[in-house]
Design a protein around this motif. Structure first.
Motif, mmCIF file in Angstrom:
data_model
loop_
_atom_site.group_PDB
_atom_site.id
_atom_site.type_symbol
_atom_site.label_atom_id
_atom_site.label_comp_id
_atom_site.label_asym_id
_atom_site.label_seq_id
_atom_site.Cartn_x
_atom_site.Cartn_y
_atom_site.Cartn_z
ATOM 1 N N GLU A 1 0.833 -1.198 0.000
ATOM 2 C CA GLU A 1 0.000 0.000 0.000
ATOM 3 C C GLU A 1 0.872 1.253 0.000
ATOM 4 O O GLU A 1 1.860 1.318 0.730
ATOM 5 C CB GLU A 1 -0.915 0.003 1.229
ATOM 6 C CG GLU A 1 -1.908 -1.147 1.258
ATOM 7 C CD GLU A 1 -2.834 -1.060 2.460
ATOM 8 O OE1 GLU A 1 -2.744 -0.057 3.198
ATOM 9 O OE2 GLU A 1 -3.653 -1.994 2.653
ATOM 10 N N ASN A 2 0.493 2.199 -0.818
ATOM 11 C CA ASN A 2 1.251 3.444 -0.895
ATOM 12 C C ASN A 2 1.051 4.272 0.371
ATOM 13 O O ASN A 2 -0.078 4.506 0.794
ATOM 14 C CB ASN A 2 0.839 4.242 -2.122
ATOM 15 C CG ASN A 2 1.263 3.572 -3.412
ATOM 16 O OD1 ASN A 2 2.271 2.866 -3.447
ATOM 17 N ND2 ASN A 2 0.508 3.781 -4.478
ATOM 18 N N ARG A 3 2.156 4.730 0.933
ATOM 19 C CA ARG A 3 2.121 5.517 2.156
ATOM 20 C C ARG A 3 3.008 6.747 1.994
ATOM 21 O O ARG A 3 4.077 6.669 1.364
ATOM 22 C CB ARG A 3 2.639 4.698 3.348
ATOM 23 C CG ARG A 3 1.881 3.418 3.636
ATOM 24 C CD ARG A 3 0.513 3.716 4.209
ATOM 25 N NE ARG A 3 -0.183 2.483 4.599
ATOM 26 C CZ ARG A 3 -1.427 2.457 5.063
ATOM 27 N NH1 ARG A 3 -2.097 3.607 5.176
ATOM 28 N NH2 ARG A 3 -1.996 1.310 5.396
ATOM 29 N N PRO A 4 2.601 7.883 2.560
ATOM 30 C CA PRO A 4 3.513 9.035 2.567
ATOM 31 C C PRO A 4 4.717 8.722 3.447
ATOM 32 O O PRO A 4 4.582 8.235 4.576
ATOM 33 C CB PRO A 4 2.657 10.160 3.154
ATOM 34 C CG PRO A 4 1.563 9.472 3.894
ATOM 35 C CD PRO A 4 1.294 8.191 3.178
ATOM 36 N N THR A 5 5.900 8.997 2.912
ATOM 37 C CA THR A 5 7.131 8.536 3.555
ATOM 38 C C THR A 5 8.195 9.621 3.453
ATOM 39 O O THR A 5 8.274 10.343 2.454
ATOM 40 C CB THR A 5 7.643 7.250 2.881
ATOM 41 O OG1 THR A 5 6.582 6.289 2.844
ATOM 42 C CG2 THR A 5 8.830 6.676 3.635
ATOM 43 N N LEU A 6 9.006 9.713 4.495
ATOM 44 C CA LEU A 6 10.187 10.564 4.477
ATOM 45 C C LEU A 6 11.393 9.674 4.142
ATOM 46 O O LEU A 6 11.701 8.723 4.875
ATOM 47 C CB LEU A 6 10.386 11.237 5.839
ATOM 48 C CG LEU A 6 11.694 12.004 6.014
ATOM 49 C CD1 LEU A 6 11.813 13.143 5.001
ATOM 50 C CD2 LEU A 6 11.810 12.547 7.446
ATOM 51 N N LEU A 7 12.071 9.986 3.054
ATOM 52 C CA LEU A 7 13.215 9.200 2.581
ATOM 53 C C LEU A 7 14.481 10.016 2.777
ATOM 54 O O LEU A 7 14.556 11.187 2.394
ATOM 55 C CB LEU A 7 13.038 8.850 1.101
ATOM 56 C CG LEU A 7 11.772 8.054 0.739
ATOM 57 C CD1 LEU A 7 11.628 7.944 -0.759
ATOM 58 C CD2 LEU A 7 11.806 6.680 1.390
ATOM 59 N N ILE A 8 15.479 9.388 3.367
ATOM 60 C CA ILE A 8 16.781 10.024 3.567
ATOM 61 C C ILE A 8 17.857 9.040 3.124
ATOM 62 O O ILE A 8 17.836 7.871 3.519
ATOM 63 C CB ILE A 8 17.003 10.425 5.036
ATOM 64 C CG1 ILE A 8 15.924 11.398 5.490
ATOM 65 C CG2 ILE A 8 18.392 11.049 5.218
ATOM 66 C CD1 ILE A 8 16.047 11.818 6.943
ATOM 67 N N GLY A 9 18.744 9.510 2.305
ATOM 68 C CA GLY A 9 19.850 8.676 1.841
ATOM 69 C C GLY A 9 21.191 9.344 2.076
ATOM 70 O O GLY A 9 21.307 10.574 2.023
ATOM 71 N N ALA A 10 22.201 8.530 2.335
ATOM 72 C CA ALA A 10 23.544 9.064 2.584
ATOM 73 C C ALA A 10 24.578 8.022 2.158
ATOM 74 O O ALA A 10 24.354 6.810 2.308
ATOM 75 C CB ALA A 10 23.726 9.433 4.050
ATOM 76 N N PRO A 11 25.707 8.456 1.633
ATOM 77 C CA PRO A 11 26.780 7.497 1.293
ATOM 78 C C PRO A 11 27.547 7.063 2.553
ATOM 79 O O PRO A 11 27.707 7.846 3.495
ATOM 80 C CB PRO A 11 27.670 8.301 0.348
ATOM 81 C CG PRO A 11 27.469 9.723 0.752
ATOM 82 C CD PRO A 11 26.047 9.827 1.230
#
Length: 573
Positions: free
Chosen positions: A203-213
Motif C-alpha cells: 500500500e502506498n504511504r507518505p514517507t520521508l526518505l533520507i539517503g547518505a553514502p
C-alpha cells in the motif's frame, strides 16, 4: 401454382403472429419512455419553481429584515476569518510536526551512517555472499538500534564498479526510491525527500526518505549507500485529527459569533421594531400610543424622545383639528347666515334692475353691476356651502345610470354662449354607442362645466377639444385647450383652493376659486380620478375618469392623460 392452407394447421395466421407482440412491446416501451420523460420534465419544473420561490423568499428576507442581513454578513465574515486562521494554523502545525520528524530522522541517519562505516570496514569485496551477509548484518543491527524518529526501514546498497552487480537488502524498496534522491546520494551527498512509497503490504504511504553514502577508509572504487524510509502514518493520523479538530472548532466558533451577533442585533432591533409599530399606529390616528421606557441607556433615551415627539404631535394635531373644525363651522355658519341678507339684497337689486330704464344712465349702470356682482356672490356662497359639506363629510352620492354622451352634449350646449363670446370653438368627440355609467349627473355636469369654462377662459381663442371614451370598466372625458398651458409646479397646485396660476390676470368668466377643488372632491366621491397635464405654450388637458359601476375601483383610463400628438413613445398613461 396455388398453395392451399388447411384451417386446422393455422399456417395462414402464424406468419403475422410473431411481429404483433414485438410491435406491441415496442409501443409499450415508447409509452413508458414518454411517460418517464413527462415525469422528468414535471420534476424539473417543480424543482425550478421551488428554487425560484426559495430565492424570492431569501431576497425578501434580506430586504425586509436587518437581523437577517447582519446574520448573513457576520456568517460570511466570521467564516472567512476562521477559514484563513485555520489554514494558517494547520499549515504551521503541519510544518512544525514534519520539521521535528525530519530533524529526528536526520540525526538517526547520521548515527546510522557512523555505525554502518564501522560494520562495513574490511568488507570482502570479491565475495558476493560475504558482502550480502555483511550488509544484512548491518541492516539488522540498525533496525534493532531504533531511534527517536519512530518506525523506519533501512536499505543498504553495495555498488561496485559495474552497476549490474548492485546488491541491496530489500530490492522492492530500493527500486521504489526516487531517481533524483538516488542520483544525489550516488554523487556523494546526503539528501532527503517526501514521497509516496509502498510499504511491506504493497500500500502506498507518505514517507520521508533520507539517503547518505557510507564512506570507507580504504578508498575502494566500490560504494555503499544507506537509505532510511520513515513512514508518516502516525503524522498523517495526527494531522487528520488536528484537521478535524480545527474544522469543528471553526464551525463552532462561527456559529458562536453568529449567535452573539443575532443576540446583540435583536437587542437593538426589537426596540426599533417597537418604535416602528408605534409610529405606524400614530400615523393611523392612534395618537395616544407611546413607547415603553426601560432603563437609562441610549434606547431608553430614544424611547423618551419618541414619546416627547408624539406628545408634541398630538397637541399640535389636536390644535389643528380644533382650528379646522372651527374654520369649517365658521365657513358653514357664515355661508348660512349670509343666505338671508343676500336673498333680501338680491330682491332689492332685482327691483332696481327692472327699473333701471327710469334711472339716470350712471345709476342704471350701477344697478346692472350690482346684479352681476350679487350673482357672483351667490355662486361663491354656493361653493362655500358645498366645500363645507365635503369638509364635514356630509356629501352624499346620488348615483343613477346616466348616458354620459347626453350629459357632455348638455354641457357643451350650455357653454356655447361663453365660447362664442371668446370666439372659441368647442370640438366634441364621442362614441356612437351610448356610454352608460352609474354617476351623480348633477356633480359630473358641474365638473365638466368647470373644466370647459376654464378651458375657454385660458384657451386664448383656440379650439377646445372635448373627448369621451369608455372601456369595459371605466369612462373618461378629456378637455383640451391650446392656451398658455401649465408648468409642472403649477399643475401640482391647480386643484388647491383659491389658487390662480397668474394672480395679476383679470378673470373674465368669474368664479369663486373653488371650482376645481370642488370638482376634485366630486370625482373622488365617485371613486374616480381628476388629473391634469400641462406644458407652457402648449396648453393643458384635464382628464376625468369614472367607474361605470359605482363602488368599483379604477385600474386604468380609456384615454391618455398626455395628448396623443405630444405623447412620446414609451410614456405611460
Amino acid at each position: 401454382m396455388t398453395a392451399t392452407r388447411s384451417p386446422e394447421t393455422g399456417t395462414g395466421e402464424e406468419p403475422a403472429a410473431g411481429p404483433a407482440p414485438a410491435r406491441s412491446r415496442r409501443a409499450e416501451v415508447r409509452r413508458v419512455r414518454r411517460g418517464l420523460g413527462r415525469r422528468a420534465q414535471g420534476a424539473r419544473r417543480r424543482v425550478r419553481r421551488g428554487t425560484r420561490r426559495l430565492a424570492a423568499r431569501a431576497l425578501q428576507a434580506w430586504r425586509s429584515s436587518l437581523q437577517v442581513r447582519i446574520a448573513a454578513i457576520t456568517t460570511v465574515v466570521a467564516g472567512t476569518v476562521v477559514v484563513i486562521v485555520s489554514l494558517v494554523l494547520f499549515s504551521q502545525i503541519r510544518d512544525q510536526l514534519l520539521d521535528v520528524k525530519r530533524q529526528a530522522a536526520i540525526d538517526q541517519v547520521q548515527a546510522g551512517v557512523v555505525y554502518a562505516q564501522n560494520e562495513v570496514t574490511g568488507i570482502a569485496t570479491g565475495d558476493a555472499a560475504s558482502v550480502r551477509s555483511t550488509l544484512t548484518r548491518a541492516v539488522n543491527s540498525l533496525l534493532e538500534r531504533g531511534g527517536a524518529a519512530g518506525d523506519f526501514d533501512v536499505v543498504m546498497v553495495y555498488r561496485p564498479g559495474n552497476p549490474d552487480r548492485t546488491t541491496t537488502t530489500r530490492r522492492p524498496l530500493y527500486e521504489a526510491l526516487p531517481q533524483e534522491l538516488r542520483a544525489v546520494v550516488d554523487s556523494g551527498s546526503q539528501a532527503s525527500k517526501y514521497d509516496v512509497i509502498p510499504d511491506a503490504a504493497g500500500e502506498n504511504r507518505p514517507t520521508l526518505l533520507i539517503g547518505a553514502p557510507v564512506l570507507r577508509d580504504d578508498q575502494a572504487p566500490d560504494r555503499i549507500e544507506l537509505y532510511y524510509s520513515f513512514p508518516l502514518q502516525q503524522e498523517q493520523e495526527s494531522l487528520s485529527l488536528i484537521r478535524s479538530t480545527v474544522v469543528i472548532s471553526g464551525v463552532a466558533l462561527t456559529l458562536l459569533v453568529v449567535g452573539i451577533a443575532l443576540l446583540v442585533t435583536r437587542l437593538v432591533v426589537d426596540p426599533v421594531r417597537r418604535a416602528a409599530g408605534t409610529a405606524q399606529r400614530l400615523a393611523e390616528g392612534q395618537l395616544e400610543e407611546r413607547m415603553a421606557v426601560r432603563g437609562e441607556d441610549d434606547l431608553a433615551r430614544l424611547a423618551t424622545s419618541f414619546n416627547a415627539m408624539a406628545d408634541s404631535l398630538q397637541r399640535q394635531i389636536t390644535q389643528l383639528e380644533g382650528l379646522s373644525q372651527l374654520q369649517q363651522r365658521f365657513t358653514s355658519d357664515v355661508s348660512h347666515e349670509l343666505r338671508t341678507p343676500l336673498t333680501t339684497v338680491q330682491m332689492a337689486a332685482e327691483v332696481l334692475h327692472e327699473s333701471r330704464e327710469d334711472f339716470a344712465p350712471h345709476v342704471a349702470r350701477s344697478a346692472e353691476l350690482l346684479r352681476a356682482e350679487l350673482d357672483r356672490f351667490e355662486a361663491l356662497l354656493t361653493d362655500l356651502l358645498e366645500i363645507s359639506r365635503y369638509d364635514a363629510g356630509a356629501a352624499v352620492l346620488d348615483a343613477a345610470p346616466t348616458d354620459l354622451g347626453v350629459l357632455v352634449g348638455r354641457v357643451v350646449d350650455g357653454m356655447s354662449t361663453l365660447a362664442r363670446r371668446h370666439e372659441c370653438e368647442l370640438q366634441v368627440t364621442r362614441p356612437e354607442d351610448a356610454v352608460l355609467a352609474e354617476v351623480d349627473a348633477r356633480r359630473v355636469e358641474r365638473i365638466l362645466r368647470n373644466l370647459v369654462g376654464n378651458a375657454i377662459e385660458h384657451g386664448a381663442g383656440h379650439p377646445v377639444e372635448i373627448t369621451l371614451a369608455a372601456n369595459p370598466s371605466a369612462a373618461a372625458v378629456t378637455v383640451r385647450d391650446h392656451g398658455v398651458g401649465l408648468s409642472a409646479g403649477e399643475a401640482q397646485h391647480v386643484f388647491d383652493r383659491f389658487w390662480r396660476a397668474d394672480p395679476s390676470r383679470v378673470r373674465t368668466v368669474g368664479g369663486s376659486g373653488l371650482g376645481l377643488s370642488i370638482s376634485l372632491e366630486d370625482a373622488r366621491l365617485h371613486g374616480g380620478w381628476l388629473q391634469v397635464w400641462g406644458q407652457p405654450g402648449a396648453g393643458a388637458q384635464f382628464r376625468l375618469t369614472l367607474p361605470l359601476v359605482a363602488g368599483t375601483d379604477l385600474t386604468s383610463s380609456p384615454l391618455p392623460l398626455r395628448p396623443v400628438r405630444l405623447r412620446r413613445p414609451g410614456v405611460p398613461r
